[in-house]
Scaffold this active site. Sequence first.
Site, PDB file in Angstrom:
ATOM      1  N   GLU A 173       0.758  -1.439   0.043  1.00  0.00           N
ATOM      2  CA  GLU A 173       0.005  -0.106   0.113  1.00  0.00           C
ATOM      3  C   GLU A 173       0.821   1.424   0.058  1.00  0.00           C
ATOM      4  O   GLU A 173       0.808   2.070   0.819  1.00  0.00           O
ATOM      5  CB  GLU A 173      -1.038  -0.015   1.088  1.00  0.00           C
ATOM      6  CG  GLU A 173      -1.997  -1.086   1.136  1.00  0.00           C
ATOM      7  CD  GLU A 173      -3.172  -1.022   2.130  1.00  0.00           C
ATOM      8  OE1 GLU A 173      -3.020  -0.165   3.037  1.00  0.00           O
ATOM      9  OE2 GLU A 173      -4.069  -1.561   1.856  1.00  0.00           O
ATOM     10  N   GLU A 292      -5.086  -8.320  -0.485  1.00  0.00           N
ATOM     11  CA  GLU A 292      -5.970  -8.231   0.825  1.00  0.00           C
ATOM     12  C   GLU A 292      -7.408  -7.878   0.701  1.00  0.00           C
ATOM     13  O   GLU A 292      -7.891  -7.160  -0.109  1.00  0.00           O
ATOM     14  CB  GLU A 292      -5.503  -6.978   1.658  1.00  0.00           C
ATOM     15  CG  GLU A 292      -4.237  -7.115   2.427  1.00  0.00           C
ATOM     16  CD  GLU A 292      -3.786  -6.008   3.296  1.00  0.00           C
ATOM     17  OE1 GLU A 292      -4.674  -5.188   3.601  1.00  0.00           O
ATOM     18  OE2 GLU A 292      -2.488  -5.599   3.306  1.00  0.00           O
TER      19      GLU A 292
HETATM   20  O1  AHR Z   1      -5.122  -5.781   7.228  1.00  0.00           O
HETATM   21  C1  AHR Z   1      -5.024  -4.685   7.951  1.00  0.00           C
HETATM   22  C2  AHR Z   1      -4.105  -3.519   7.238  1.00  0.00           C
HETATM   23  O2  AHR Z   1      -4.896  -2.909   6.152  1.00  0.00           O
HETATM   24  C3  AHR Z   1      -3.011  -3.888   6.448  1.00  0.00           C
HETATM   25  O3  AHR Z   1      -1.892  -3.672   7.337  1.00  0.00           O
HETATM   26  C4  AHR Z   1      -2.972  -2.807   5.456  1.00  0.00           C
HETATM   27  O4  AHR Z   1      -2.028  -3.292   4.380  1.00  0.00           O
HETATM   28  C5  AHR Z   1      -4.064  -2.445   5.260  1.00  0.00           C
HETATM   29  O5  AHR Z   1      -4.374  -1.155   5.104  1.00  0.00           O
END
Ligand code: AHR
Length: 515
Positions: A173, A292
């Site tokens: 990210e 994610e």
């Molecule tokens: O999964 C929780 C967080 O969400 C992770 O650390 C990040 O990559 C995202 O913003």
Amino acid sequence: MPTATVRLSPSATIGATDKRLFGAFIEHLGRCVYGGIYEPGHPTADERGFRRDVMALVKELAPTIMRYPGGNFVSGYDWEDGVGPVENRPRRLDLAWMSTETNAFGTNEFIDWCRLTGIEPMLAVNLGTRDGDAARRYLEYCNHDGGTALSDLRKQHGWPLPHGVKFWCLGNEMDGPWQMQAKTAQEYGRLATETAKMMKWVDPTIELAACGSSGRNMPTFGAWEDTVLDATFDHVDYISLHTYINNYAGDVPAFLAAADLMDDFIEEVTAIADSVAARRRSPKRIMLSFDEWNVWYRTRRTPADRVKPGWPVAPPILEEAYTMADALAFGGMCISLLNHADRVKVACLAQLVNVIAPIMTETGGEAWRQTIFYPFAQFSHFGRGTVLRADIACPTYDASYYDPRGAQELRFPVTAAYLKLAAVRDEATGGVTIFALNRHLTEPLRLTVDLDGLALKSVRAARQLCDADLTAVNTADDPERIRPGLLSGVTLSGQVLRATLQPASWNMIRLGTAA
Ligand code: AHR
């Protein structure tokens, strides 16, 4: 009663699911590692401190690949801190989650845990506070056979064989202002390219994912992917996507429709990746790593939920208690992933234990399955094969999905069919599994599926997840409040399947080729 008709045919296919589509994620965050997968002294802990009760649930959940060590955490992580004798490992401030990281668990322990659970490891490198040099050294430590200082250090630490980690994420990210040393797309594109070059020189067999946007609602979405892929195109294999859907607005129909926006996100990123290829007249196709995804909102926007004062070790943060409604929205996301199996080759449910997770534990106590555990386990066990293109006729509804970014109150219009469905053919048996979500909150849905040409002869299993109380959750005291039950009344006559799906229900129907 609304009706939905679906046509499936053996020749209309989307693509084969990659084994890595069914992954998950372990971050040094809250109690995901400490008190989650790793808890020396727990009654079920093995000699390495791995909780056996958690491992048993992980095996039942069946994730195939595991991303580690972050997440936001990785952007400040020095991998060297997590290897070597535990007593020498430093305690550090973790600025991602305002915690103290003890480093008692690190890369080699993670690899051991993956080997024990039969899961492929996926590692992320720190491109926040560090650079390509740290990344290529980390790779050399992990994957090089021996005969160099770093690979011999791994042997000296007790791991004589290379870890052979194939899948690597180039940071996390990096577009997000919350990230340690976030970057512009130009800065990240150049850094990711130079890092990728060196990493592939160290080990040409690895596969690399560049960071895409951290969400479709980011102001730079689209331009970020275009710039980053323009820079990295010749050096990477994947672009990442992240999505957390929410019900901040308390609008369940819009919440359940949000998975359709995930479909749009996937198709938009695919289009951008292919336009970068087109500008180069390149036949190369960048694949998508949805590394994610989940439902997450209750523990997201309130700083008190995310950060405990005093730099605690493994604080209980982001411990979202998932409801029945969350399991439905989550099931819709599983269907979105399956229906894009041609381009989404990797996906990681974020995360695995305690932190926005399908598995919950008490430190020193029990472990149990959250509501979202069930759709994921079914998706992973029975979603492998060739995804069939479903031709669906079904009434729709209009919704406005609220997905705020900072102080901005963003809304996304979406028209969703009450039925969301994916069908997967198991190439070994010819059997077909149908995953179906009825998004109508008050009406059952009469489902008819025309299976012409698929030669299916029996209903092997029919399960549903539903409950009159959409706010119901599983807890330590009532760990099976929500669990799948039988879906009765499913018939297969000739090549026509008929079923009635309960209001607000997630369903799985498995059809076999033997009578
Ligand atoms: O999964 C929780 C967080 O969400 C992770 O650390 C990040 O990559 C995202 O913003």
